[in-house]
Motif scaffolding. Structure first.
Motif, PDB file in Angstrom:
ATOM      1  N   MET A   1       0.822  -1.221   0.000  1.00  0.00           N
ATOM      2  CA  MET A   1       0.000   0.000   0.000  1.00  0.00           C
ATOM      3  C   MET A   1       0.849   1.261   0.000  1.00  0.00           C
ATOM      4  SD  MET A   1      -3.200  -0.703  -0.126  1.00  0.00           S
ATOM      5  CE  MET A   1      -3.950   0.807   0.478  1.00  0.00           C
ATOM      6  N   ILE A   2       2.057   1.171   0.566  1.00  0.00           N
ATOM      7  CA  ILE A   2       2.878   2.375   0.678  1.00  0.00           C
ATOM      8  C   ILE A   2       3.328   2.889  -0.692  1.00  0.00           C
ATOM      9  CG2 ILE A   2       5.153   1.279   0.848  1.00  0.00           C
ATOM     10  CD1 ILE A   2       5.778   3.244   3.091  1.00  0.00           C
ATOM     11  N   ASN A   3       3.333   2.034  -1.677  1.00  0.00           N
ATOM     12  CA  ASN A   3       3.776   2.427  -3.015  1.00  0.00           C
ATOM     13  C   ASN A   3       2.620   2.721  -3.969  1.00  0.00           C
ATOM     14  OD1 ASN A   3       6.552   2.106  -2.428  1.00  0.00           O
ATOM     15  ND2 ASN A   3       6.332  -0.116  -2.644  1.00  0.00           N
ATOM     16  N   ARG A   4       1.396   2.574  -3.523  1.00  0.00           N
ATOM     17  CA  ARG A   4       0.245   2.818  -4.385  1.00  0.00           C
ATOM     18  C   ARG A   4      -0.251   4.240  -4.196  1.00  0.00           C
ATOM     19  NH1 ARG A   4      -4.006  -1.970  -3.771  1.00  0.00           N
ATOM     20  NH2 ARG A   4      -4.909  -0.786  -5.513  1.00  0.00           N
ATOM     21  N   ARG A   5      -0.412   4.954  -5.286  1.00  0.00           N
ATOM     22  CA  ARG A   5      -0.872   6.344  -5.248  1.00  0.00           C
ATOM     23  C   ARG A   5      -2.186   6.462  -6.013  1.00  0.00           C
ATOM     24  NH1 ARG A   5       2.938   9.800  -3.339  1.00  0.00           N
ATOM     25  NH2 ARG A   5       5.051   8.971  -3.143  1.00  0.00           N
ATOM     26  N   PRO A   6      -3.165   7.177  -5.452  1.00  0.00           N
ATOM     27  CA  PRO A   6      -4.458   7.298  -6.140  1.00  0.00           C
ATOM     28  C   PRO A   6      -4.350   8.187  -7.374  1.00  0.00           C
ATOM     29  CG  PRO A   6      -4.427   8.685  -4.191  1.00  0.00           C
ATOM     30  CD  PRO A   6      -3.162   7.865  -4.162  1.00  0.00           C
ATOM     31  N   ALA A   7      -5.133   7.848  -8.389  1.00  0.00           N
ATOM     32  CA  ALA A   7      -5.230   8.717  -9.562  1.00  0.00           C
ATOM     33  C   ALA A   7      -5.884  10.028  -9.161  1.00  0.00           C
ATOM     34  CB  ALA A   7      -6.032   8.025 -10.651  1.00  0.00           C
ATOM     35  N   ARG A   8      -5.743  11.031 -10.008  1.00  0.00           N
ATOM     36  CA  ARG A   8      -6.229  12.367  -9.646  1.00  0.00           C
ATOM     37  C   ARG A   8      -7.731  12.390  -9.325  1.00  0.00           C
ATOM     38  NH1 ARG A   8      -4.470  17.349  -9.401  1.00  0.00           N
ATOM     39  NH2 ARG A   8      -5.840  19.106  -9.813  1.00  0.00           N
ATOM     40  N   PRO A   9      -8.604  11.772 -10.140  1.00  0.00           N
ATOM     41  CA  PRO A   9     -10.033  11.781  -9.765  1.00  0.00           C
ATOM     42  C   PRO A   9     -10.289  11.124  -8.415  1.00  0.00           C
ATOM     43  CG  PRO A   9      -9.753  11.115 -12.051  1.00  0.00           C
ATOM     44  CD  PRO A   9      -8.394  11.125 -11.446  1.00  0.00           C
ATOM     45  N   VAL A  10      -9.596  10.006  -8.176  1.00  0.00           N
ATOM     46  CA  VAL A  10      -9.766   9.324  -6.888  1.00  0.00           C
ATOM     47  C   VAL A  10      -9.227  10.184  -5.752  1.00  0.00           C
ATOM     48  CG1 VAL A  10      -9.180   7.258  -5.559  1.00  0.00           C
ATOM     49  CG2 VAL A  10      -9.628   7.082  -8.013  1.00  0.00           C
ATOM     50  N   ALA A  11      -8.112  10.875  -5.978  1.00  0.00           N
ATOM     51  CA  ALA A  11      -7.534  11.744  -4.949  1.00  0.00           C
ATOM     52  C   ALA A  11      -8.496  12.875  -4.599  1.00  0.00           C
ATOM     53  CB  ALA A  11      -6.202  12.307  -5.436  1.00  0.00           C
ATOM     54  N   ILE A  12      -9.126  13.466  -5.613  1.00  0.00           N
ATOM     55  CA  ILE A  12     -10.099  14.538  -5.366  1.00  0.00           C
ATOM     56  C   ILE A  12     -11.292  14.002  -4.577  1.00  0.00           C
ATOM     57  CG2 ILE A  12     -11.694  16.144  -6.466  1.00  0.00           C
ATOM     58  CD1 ILE A  12      -9.690  16.392  -8.753  1.00  0.00           C
ATOM     59  N   LEU A  13     -11.752  12.806  -4.959  1.00  0.00           N
ATOM     60  CA  LEU A  13     -12.877  12.196  -4.247  1.00  0.00           C
ATOM     61  C   LEU A  13     -12.528  11.909  -2.792  1.00  0.00           C
ATOM     62  CD1 LEU A  13     -15.704  10.940  -4.284  1.00  0.00           C
ATOM     63  CD2 LEU A  13     -14.658   8.801  -5.050  1.00  0.00           C
ATOM     64  N   LEU A  14     -11.348  11.373  -2.558  1.00  0.00           N
ATOM     65  CA  LEU A  14     -10.927  11.068  -1.190  1.00  0.00           C
ATOM     66  C   LEU A  14     -10.788  12.338  -0.357  1.00  0.00           C
ATOM     67  CD1 LEU A  14      -8.234   8.300  -1.853  1.00  0.00           C
ATOM     68  CD2 LEU A  14     -10.523   7.997  -0.877  1.00  0.00           C
ATOM     69  N   ALA A  15     -10.291  13.420  -0.978  1.00  0.00           N
ATOM     70  CA  ALA A  15     -10.147  14.686  -0.257  1.00  0.00           C
ATOM     71  C   ALA A  15     -11.503  15.277   0.101  1.00  0.00           C
ATOM     72  CB  ALA A  15      -9.348  15.669  -1.098  1.00  0.00           C
ATOM     73  N   ALA A  16     -12.493  15.103  -0.788  1.00  0.00           N
ATOM     74  CA  ALA A  16     -13.813  15.688  -0.544  1.00  0.00           C
ATOM     75  C   ALA A  16     -14.657  14.857   0.404  1.00  0.00           C
ATOM     76  CB  ALA A  16     -14.554  15.858  -1.873  1.00  0.00           C
ATOM     77  N   LEU A  17     -14.327  13.580   0.531  1.00  0.00           N
ATOM     78  CA  LEU A  17     -15.167  12.661   1.298  1.00  0.00           C
ATOM     79  C   LEU A  17     -15.380  13.087   2.757  1.00  0.00           C
ATOM     80  CD1 LEU A  17     -16.738  10.054   0.926  1.00  0.00           C
ATOM     81  CD2 LEU A  17     -14.710   8.785   1.639  1.00  0.00           C
ATOM     82  N   PRO A  18     -14.338  13.450   3.513  1.00  0.00           N
ATOM     83  CA  PRO A  18     -14.582  13.865   4.904  1.00  0.00           C
ATOM     84  C   PRO A  18     -15.480  15.089   5.017  1.00  0.00           C
ATOM     85  CG  PRO A  18     -12.257  13.406   4.538  1.00  0.00           C
ATOM     86  CD  PRO A  18     -12.898  13.432   3.200  1.00  0.00           C
ATOM     87  N   PHE A  19     -15.299  16.063   4.100  1.00  0.00           N
ATOM     88  CA  PHE A  19     -16.136  17.258   4.144  1.00  0.00           C
ATOM     89  C   PHE A  19     -17.596  16.921   3.863  1.00  0.00           C
ATOM     90  CE2 PHE A  19     -11.870  18.699   3.007  1.00  0.00           C
ATOM     91  CZ  PHE A  19     -11.672  19.709   3.930  1.00  0.00           C
ATOM     92  N   VAL A  20     -17.819  16.064   2.876  1.00  0.00           N
ATOM     93  CA  VAL A  20     -19.182  15.653   2.555  1.00  0.00           C
ATOM     94  C   VAL A  20     -19.808  14.915   3.735  1.00  0.00           C
ATOM     95  CG1 VAL A  20     -20.586  14.208   1.040  1.00  0.00           C
ATOM     96  CG2 VAL A  20     -18.730  15.570   0.082  1.00  0.00           C
ATOM     97  N   ALA A  21     -19.029  14.072   4.394  1.00  0.00           N
ATOM     98  CA  ALA A  21     -19.540  13.314   5.539  1.00  0.00           C
ATOM     99  C   ALA A  21     -19.958  14.258   6.668  1.00  0.00           C
ATOM    100  CB  ALA A  21     -18.479  12.339   6.035  1.00  0.00           C
ATOM    101  N   VAL A  22     -19.147  15.288   6.928  1.00  0.00           N
ATOM    102  CA  VAL A  22     -19.491  16.261   7.977  1.00  0.00           C
ATOM    103  C   VAL A  22     -20.761  17.017   7.609  1.00  0.00           C
ATOM    104  CG1 VAL A  22     -18.745  18.381   9.115  1.00  0.00           C
ATOM    105  CG2 VAL A  22     -17.143  16.497   8.825  1.00  0.00           C
ATOM    106  N   LEU A  23     -20.875  17.447   6.355  1.00  0.00           N
ATOM    107  CA  LEU A  23     -22.062  18.184   5.916  1.00  0.00           C
ATOM    108  C   LEU A  23     -23.322  17.325   6.016  1.00  0.00           C
ATOM    109  CD1 LEU A  23     -20.683  20.088   2.783  1.00  0.00           C
ATOM    110  CD2 LEU A  23     -21.244  21.040   5.028  1.00  0.00           C
ATOM    111  N   VAL A  24     -23.212  16.066   5.603  1.00  0.00           N
ATOM    112  CA  VAL A  24     -24.370  15.173   5.684  1.00  0.00           C
ATOM    113  C   VAL A  24     -24.765  14.941   7.137  1.00  0.00           C
ATOM    114  CG1 VAL A  24     -25.146  12.812   5.253  1.00  0.00           C
ATOM    115  CG2 VAL A  24     -23.908  14.055   3.469  1.00  0.00           C
TER     116      VAL A  24
END
Length: 268
Positions: A1-24
């Motif tokens: 896992m330490i060598n796996r990096r998310p693609a840009r769309p996945v990275a954006i989704l992962l970054a937005a996920l906590p904010f969306v969870a708080v808003l919901v």
């Protein structure tokens, strides 16, 4: 896992996920409270917060015609910027000698360590007595609050510079002043920006505390002014705005570090 990096769309989704969870989560909690009591003020509906934010950003005060949110923002940013700038200059002027010079280290490192242990908010009444209730005391509280941390960090970063670099500079005939200007400071400046980024949260805390106690403008002043009316929609708007400002300042410092010192890498 330490060598796996998310693609840009996945990275954006992962970054937005906590904010969306708080808003919901907030929307659900607000809906539950308002369903039980439509007059509840503790958790206003997101739509109410949006309407309030639009009003605060666009409508002027009935008495002065001034948009208070913008004037409060300018007052707070002016105090924050001045306090952080003074603390950064002190850190550079004090931390580098402590890290470079054994005599300075012996004389001041213990003193700075003790200063860093003093709770800055405990000094707030003293600052108001000494400097009055004006702008000076608020700026001084920010300086007192973050300068010891910055000084200790810069001193340690200076100590961490490989000794071989100092020896090579001395071999070429460099004096202590030249070593400081040509060897140490170029390596310390990006570390100073990183330390400022880490101390911004504390700087905002001291600013809000000072404005809440004695001020007639500023983001902290406005939050504590409207709390007596339980105007949670206004308070949450100001809290979200402060968070956004802090995020933008942090991003600006990160961009400055990347542009000025590209050899550092991406960082956090």
């Amino acid at each position: 896992m330490i060598n796996r990096r998310p693609a840009r769309p996945v990275a954006i989704l992962l970054a937005a996920l906590p904010f969306v969870a708080v808003l919901v989560a907030y929307a659900i909690a607000s809906d539950i409270r308002l369903a039980a009591n439509p007059a509840d003020k503790l958790l206003p509906a997101p739509a109410t917060i949006g309407t309030t934010a639009l009003r605060l950003f666009t409508e002027g005060d009935r008495r002065s015609g001034e948009i208070l949110l913008w004037s409060d923002t300018w007052a707070s940013l002016r105090r924050l910027g001045l306090g952080v700038a003074i603390a950064a200059v002190l850190a550079l002027a004090t931390g580098v000698p402590i890290g470079m010079l054994p005599y300075a280290r012996r004389a001041f490192s213990g003193f700075v360590a003790v200063l860093s242990m003093v709770p800055p908010l405990a000094l707030l009444p003293i600052l108001f007595i000494v400097f009055g209730l004006g702008e000076t005391s608020k700026v001084v509280l920010i300086v007192v609050g973050i300068a010891p941390f910055l000084i200790r960090d810069i001193a340690q970063r200076t100590l961490d510079i490989p000794h071989e670099e100092i020896v090579k500079a001395q071999t070429l005939g460099a004096s202590s002043a030249v070593i400081a200007l040509r060897v140490v400071i170029p390596q310390i400046l990006p570390r100073l920006i990183a330390a400022i980024r880490l101390s911004l949260g504390a700087a905002w805390l001291f600013l809000i505390a000072a404005e809440a106690v004695a001020a007639d403008s500023g983001l902290g002043y406005r939050i504590f002014l409207v709390r007596r009316y339980l105007a949670m929609d206004v308070i949450l708007t100001y809290v979200i705005w402060i968070t956004l400002l802090a995020f933008l300042i942090d991003g600006a410092l990160r961009a400055l570090s990347r542009r000025a010192f590209p050899w550092l890498g991406a960082g956090l």
